[in-house]
Scaffold this motif. Structure first.
Motif, mmCIF file in Angstrom:
data_model
loop_
_atom_site.group_PDB
_atom_site.id
_atom_site.type_symbol
_atom_site.label_atom_id
_atom_site.label_comp_id
_atom_site.label_asym_id
_atom_site.label_seq_id
_atom_site.Cartn_x
_atom_site.Cartn_y
_atom_site.Cartn_z
ATOM 1 N N GLY A 123 67.121 58.667 50.095
ATOM 2 C CA GLY A 123 66.013 58.889 49.175
ATOM 3 C C GLY A 123 65.851 57.820 48.109
ATOM 4 N N ALA A 124 66.681 56.790 48.133
ATOM 5 C CA ALA A 124 66.549 55.705 47.156
ATOM 6 C C ALA A 124 65.219 54.984 47.327
ATOM 7 N N SER A 125 64.747 54.866 48.557
ATOM 8 C CA SER A 125 63.420 54.298 48.818
ATOM 9 C C SER A 125 62.809 55.011 50.026
ATOM 10 N N TRP A 126 61.486 54.978 50.088
ATOM 11 C CA TRP A 126 60.749 55.666 51.143
ATOM 12 C C TRP A 126 59.754 54.708 51.771
ATOM 13 N N SER A 127 59.581 54.815 53.095
ATOM 14 C CA SER A 127 58.588 54.025 53.827
ATOM 15 C C SER A 127 57.515 54.957 54.354
ATOM 16 N N ALA A 128 56.270 54.552 54.194
ATOM 17 C CA ALA A 128 55.161 55.346 54.730
ATOM 18 C C ALA A 128 55.096 55.163 56.243
ATOM 19 N N LEU A 129 54.974 56.280 56.946
ATOM 20 C CA LEU A 129 54.777 56.267 58.386
ATOM 21 C C LEU A 129 53.315 56.546 58.664
ATOM 22 N N GLY A 170 59.840 59.848 65.771
ATOM 23 C CA GLY A 170 60.248 59.627 64.386
ATOM 24 C C GLY A 170 59.123 59.584 63.381
ATOM 25 N N GLY A 171 57.986 60.187 63.698
ATOM 26 C CA GLY A 171 56.852 60.234 62.775
ATOM 27 C C GLY A 171 55.866 59.105 62.938
#
Length: 132
Positions: free
Chosen positions: A26-32, A68-69
């Protein structure tokens, strides 16, 4: 809603259908790729593993991914007036959905959705599985 498959990998959805993934706790998130949800809003999310997951919400909207989304496909058949408030899939072919009116539906691939007969008429708010 958020769903973590282990201490590092997790997914999140927004009400408007955007899906996000983290691989660092959760330190960083990537948009799928976003989910094309039409008039739906998303409420709940469950992943079986890092590839197979489901997201669900209003207007009977249930969507499934097997990559995986990266892309999502709608699973049809729930009442269009229903909001799915909780969802759990044992595998890509079997799942359970709780609707906002307390009704529970089960999913079997090939057979579609069917209402589950429960011992009381209580208005169920949530469910939890001990295994998987």
């Amino acid at each position: 809603d958020f769903y973590f498959i282990n201490d590092k990998e997790g997914f999140a959805i927004s009400a408007n259908g955007q899906c996000y993934k983290t691989t660092n706790g959760g330190a960083s998130w990537s948009a799928l790729f976003g989910i094309s949800i039409g008039n739906s809003s998303l409420e709940t999310l469950h992943f079986i593993d890092d590839q197979i997951g489901v997201a669900a919400g209003s207007a009977g909207g249930v969507f499934q991914t097997s990559n995986g989304g990266a892309s999502w496909t709608q699973i049809i058949g729930l009442p269009l007036t229903a909001t799915v408030t909780a969802i759990h899939f044992e595998s890509i072919t079997e799942g359970v959905a709780l609707l906002s009116d307390g009704t529970i539906y089960s999913w079997k691939s090939g057979a579609g959705w069917s209402a589950v007969a429960l011992p009381t008429s209580d208005n169920y708010q949530a469910f939890h599985f001990i295994n998987n």
